[in-house]
Design an enzyme around this catalytic site. Structure first.
Site, PDB file in Angstrom:
ATOM      1  N   GLY A  40       0.826  -1.216   0.000  1.00 28.20           N
ATOM      2  CA  GLY A  40       0.000   0.000   0.000  1.00 28.20           C
ATOM      3  C   GLY A  40       0.852   1.254   0.000  1.00 28.20           C
ATOM      4  N   GLY A  93       0.047  -1.456   6.552  1.00 35.39           N
ATOM      5  CA  GLY A  93      -0.999  -0.458   6.735  1.00 35.39           C
ATOM      6  C   GLY A  93      -2.349  -1.112   6.970  1.00 35.39           C
ATOM      7  N   GLY A 106      -7.014  -4.818   2.677  1.00 35.75           N
ATOM      8  CA  GLY A 106      -7.274  -5.347   1.344  1.00 35.75           C
ATOM      9  C   GLY A 106      -7.648  -4.281   0.335  1.00 35.75           C
ATOM     10  N   GLY A 108      -5.729  -2.603  -1.179  1.00 32.39           N
ATOM     11  CA  GLY A 108      -4.778  -2.764  -2.284  1.00 32.39           C
ATOM     12  C   GLY A 108      -4.820  -4.157  -2.877  1.00 32.39           C
ATOM     13  N   GLU A 114      -1.012 -10.761   2.728  1.00 28.28           N
ATOM     14  CA  GLU A 114      -0.795  -9.987   3.962  1.00 28.28           C
ATOM     15  C   GLU A 114      -1.153 -10.836   5.183  1.00 28.28           C
ATOM     16  OE1 GLU A 114      -1.562  -5.540   2.092  1.00 28.28           O
ATOM     17  OE2 GLU A 114      -3.208  -6.554   3.071  1.00 28.28           O
ATOM     18  N   LYS A 132      -7.841   6.559   9.800  1.00 22.87           N
ATOM     19  CA  LYS A 132      -8.168   5.117   9.724  1.00 22.87           C
ATOM     20  C   LYS A 132      -8.654   4.539  11.055  1.00 22.87           C
ATOM     21  CE  LYS A 132      -6.175   4.677   5.493  1.00 22.87           C
ATOM     22  NZ  LYS A 132      -5.003   3.912   5.211  1.00 22.87           N
TER      23      LYS A 132
HETATM   24  C1  5RP Z   1      -3.449  -3.532   0.855  1.00 19.45           C
HETATM   25  C2  5RP Z   1      -3.789  -3.075   2.231  1.00 19.45           C
HETATM   26  C3  5RP Z   1      -3.258  -1.754   2.659  1.00 19.45           C
HETATM   27  O1  5RP Z   1      -2.485  -1.916   3.800  1.00 19.45           O
HETATM   28  C4  5RP Z   1      -4.413  -0.837   2.941  1.00 19.45           C
HETATM   29  O2  5RP Z   1      -5.261  -0.790   1.797  1.00 19.45           O
HETATM   30  C5  5RP Z   1      -3.953   0.578   3.272  1.00 19.45           C
HETATM   31  O3  5RP Z   1      -3.350   1.133   2.160  1.00 19.45           O
HETATM   32  P1  5RP Z   1      -2.834   2.629   2.132  1.00 19.45           P
HETATM   33  O4  5RP Z   1      -1.639   2.691   3.016  1.00 19.45           O
HETATM   34  O5  5RP Z   1      -2.519   2.878   0.676  1.00 19.45           O
HETATM   35  O6  5RP Z   1      -3.959   3.515   2.611  1.00 19.45           O
HETATM   36  O7  5RP Z   1      -4.456  -3.719   2.995  1.00 19.45           O
HETATM   37  O8  5RP Z   1      -4.117  -4.710   0.531  1.00 19.45           O
END
Ligand code: 5RP
Length: 234
Positions: A40, A93, A106, A108, A114, A132
């Site tokens: 991410g 993240g 998820g 990303g 993960e 978040k």
């Molecule tokens: C990817 C993830 C990421 O950790 C989550 O989407 C957060 O991403 P970002 O740091 O771009 O906000 O779970 O699958």
């Protein structure tokens, strides 16, 4: 919750907050070891910071093709997860995190890998900005990696829980994950008990991975705020 002294209490962009927390995560990296690395835009900042201490670590286990490519481009050695029995720390993240360390992940599309890397790690350090942090998970649609032939039945099963599932698209086509499967994003769920939700959905045939991380929850959350990085321990 403890707060490290940091310099500014002004308006910081999302990008600056991500860079700040990515940098702060370096202190959890154990010299001489292999570190678990998530995916991410926030993790990308961590990877960039990790490059500054690449000589001090053996390397990383990665949770996505994108993170692998970024680390290799920066000269960080990437190991297959099967080559490493146990990682002392996994840094990743989240799309949402609650006050107990349960997460939705998820966004990303890397949730399956993960969860695998998190499961082989002694400690999950979650790096996020303060937007978040939530009281209850579920405002962010829950990503679920699924086998295509189960799509319609799973859509009906989520509807029975009050959720609306839609197939994630990219460039006008269904997004295909690193594992060759699809992502269902499920909006409108009320997740009052993350563990039982994760347990139940994980058993539905055709679900590869549900993006609720309650069994692999965070032990530490580094929360980027305009006043500095706060540390939450669970
Ligand atoms: C990817 C993830 C990421 O950790 C989550 O989407 C957060 O991403 P970002 O740091 O771009 O906000 O779970 O699958």
């Amino acid at each position: 919750m403890t707060q490290q002294p940091t310099s500014r209490s002004t308006t910081l962009s999302q990008d600056e907050l991500k860079a700040m927390v990515g940098q702060a995560a370096l202190r959890y990296v154990v010299p001489g070891e292999i570190v678990g690395v998530g995916s991410g835009s926030t993790v990308n900042k961590f990877i960039d910071a990790l490059a500054s201490m690449k000589e001090q670590i053996k390397g990383a286990v990665s949770s996505s093709v994108a993170s692998t490519q970024r680390m290799q481009a920066l000269g960080i050695a990437v190991f297959d997860s099967n080559e490493v029995e146990r990682l002392s720390v996994y840094i990743d993240g989240a799309d949402e995190i609650d006050h107990q360390g349960n997460m939705i992940k998820g966004g990303g599309a890397a949730l399956t890998r993960e969860k695998i890397v998190a499961a082989q790690s002694a400690r999950f350090v979650c790096i996020v900005d303060e937007s978040k942090l939530v009281g209850r998970l579920g405002k962010f649609p829950v990503p679920v990696e699924v086998i295509p032939m189960a799509l319609q039945r799973l859509t009906r099963q989520f509807a029975a829980l009050g959720g609306t599932a839609s197939v994630r698209m990219k460039d006008g086509q269904s997004l295909i994950t690193d594992n060759g499967q699809l992502i269902l994003d499920v909006a409108g769920l009320q997740i009052s008990d993350p563990r039982s939700f994760e347990s139940e959905v994980s058993q539905w045939p055709g679900v590869v991975t549900v993006g609720v991380f309650a069994f692999q929850k965070a032990q530490v959350c580094l929360l980027a705020t305009p006043a500095g990085v706060k540390t939450m321990m669970f």
